[in-house]
Design an enzyme around this catalytic site. Structure first.
Site, short mmCIF file in Angstrom:
data_model
loop_
_atom_site.label_atom_id
_atom_site.label_comp_id
_atom_site.label_asym_id
_atom_site.label_seq_id
_atom_site.Cartn_x
_atom_site.Cartn_y
_atom_site.Cartn_z
N PHE A 87 0.82 -1.21 0.00
CA PHE A 87 0.00 0.00 0.00
C PHE A 87 0.86 1.26 0.00
O PHE A 87 1.77 1.40 0.83
CB PHE A 87 -0.89 0.05 1.25
CG PHE A 87 -2.12 -0.80 1.16
CD1 PHE A 87 -3.33 -0.25 0.74
CD2 PHE A 87 -2.09 -2.13 1.52
CE1 PHE A 87 -4.48 -1.02 0.68
CE2 PHE A 87 -3.23 -2.91 1.45
CZ PHE A 87 -4.44 -2.37 1.03
N ASP A 88 0.55 2.16 -0.90
CA ASP A 88 1.07 3.52 -0.81
C ASP A 88 0.45 4.16 0.44
O ASP A 88 -0.59 3.69 0.93
CB ASP A 88 0.68 4.29 -2.07
CG ASP A 88 1.12 5.73 -2.06
OD1 ASP A 88 2.27 6.00 -1.69
OD2 ASP A 88 0.31 6.59 -2.43
N LEU A 89 1.05 5.23 0.94
CA LEU A 89 0.53 5.89 2.14
C LEU A 89 -0.27 7.15 1.78
O LEU A 89 -1.50 7.18 1.92
CB LEU A 89 1.67 6.24 3.09
CG LEU A 89 1.30 6.89 4.41
CD1 LEU A 89 0.40 6.00 5.26
CD2 LEU A 89 2.57 7.26 5.20
N ASP A 90 0.42 8.18 1.28
CA ASP A 90 -0.24 9.45 0.96
C ASP A 90 -1.20 9.28 -0.22
O ASP A 90 -0.80 8.81 -1.29
CB ASP A 90 0.81 10.51 0.60
CG ASP A 90 1.76 10.81 1.74
OD1 ASP A 90 1.36 10.66 2.90
OD2 ASP A 90 2.91 11.21 1.46
#
Length: 218
Positions: free
Chosen positions: A7-10
């Site tokens: 998963f990407d965060l931002d």
């Protein structure tokens, strides 16, 4: 079946524009640049900061590194927590964890910040690790980070196949990173990238809202 989820965060887990944009404005001001078009600063969500300052404001690498240091000074003072979770993220992560998925955060944000954000919002119970560049590293691409994530998984599970991995993110950097490592991807439409951007990048799937991710990956 996808087993290892990156998963990407931002823009994927956290609505991070508030803290990021405030910090970019501060850094630009310190560099003598006044930006009236705050909306244009959304471009900073996703790419490495040094690259963004160079690409969007024509800075030399030396100046871009100075601007990045100013950004981090302000961001670290409290703006990193100015990033609420998107609606449905917690429900989606609960569902995926119950399905036995192994989840990792793979982000261009250094773990120095990402780890604290993860713990602040109670995300650490869902993710096995946070993978990101060191503060001193201004060259890592998303493909480099995804590759590190795959290698980390395979240290414990050497037989993990690439078709069991998937990258979830909101910008073309995430999709390009997945393609560069020959794994599938989910482009999220509620973040900071457009449908056109994600389709052009070649996202395997598109998710309109966070809870759609669990349905796609079930």
């Amino acid at each position: 079946m996808y087993r290892y989820l990156f998963f990407d965060l931002d823009g994927t887990l956290t609505q991070s524009e508030f803290g990021i944009l405030n910090s970019v404005v501060y850094a630009l001001d310190k560099m003598g640049i006044h930006e009236d078009d705050r909306e244009s600063l959304r471009r900073f969500i996703g790419p490495p900061l040094v690259t963004a300052f160079m690409d969007y404001y024509g800075m030399s690498r030396e100046d871009a590194e100075k601007a990045t240091a100013f950004y981090r000074e302000y961001y670290n003072a409290g703006e990193l927590y100015n990033a609420p979770l998107y609606e449905g993220v917690t429900d989606m992560l609960e569902t995926l964890m119950a399905q036995g998925k192994q989840m990792y955060i793979v982000t261009s944000k250094p773990p120095f910040f990402a780890d604290r954000i993860e713990k602040h919002f109670g995300l650490d119970k869902y993710f096995k690790a946070v993978i990101g560049p060191e503060l001193s590293d201004s060259h890592s691409s998303k493909a480099d980070l995804v590759k590190r994530g795959i290698a980390m998984v395979r240290e414990g599970e050497p037989g993990a196949s690439l078709d069991e991995f998937v990258m979830i993110g909101d910008r073309f950097y995430d999709i390009d990173g997945a393609k560069g490592c020959e794994i599938d991807s989910v482009g999220v439409l509620y973040g900071y990238g457009s449908r056109e951007e994600l389709e052009k990048a070649g996202a395997t799937y598109l998710a309109g809202k966070a809870t759609d991710i669990a349905e796609i990956l079930r």
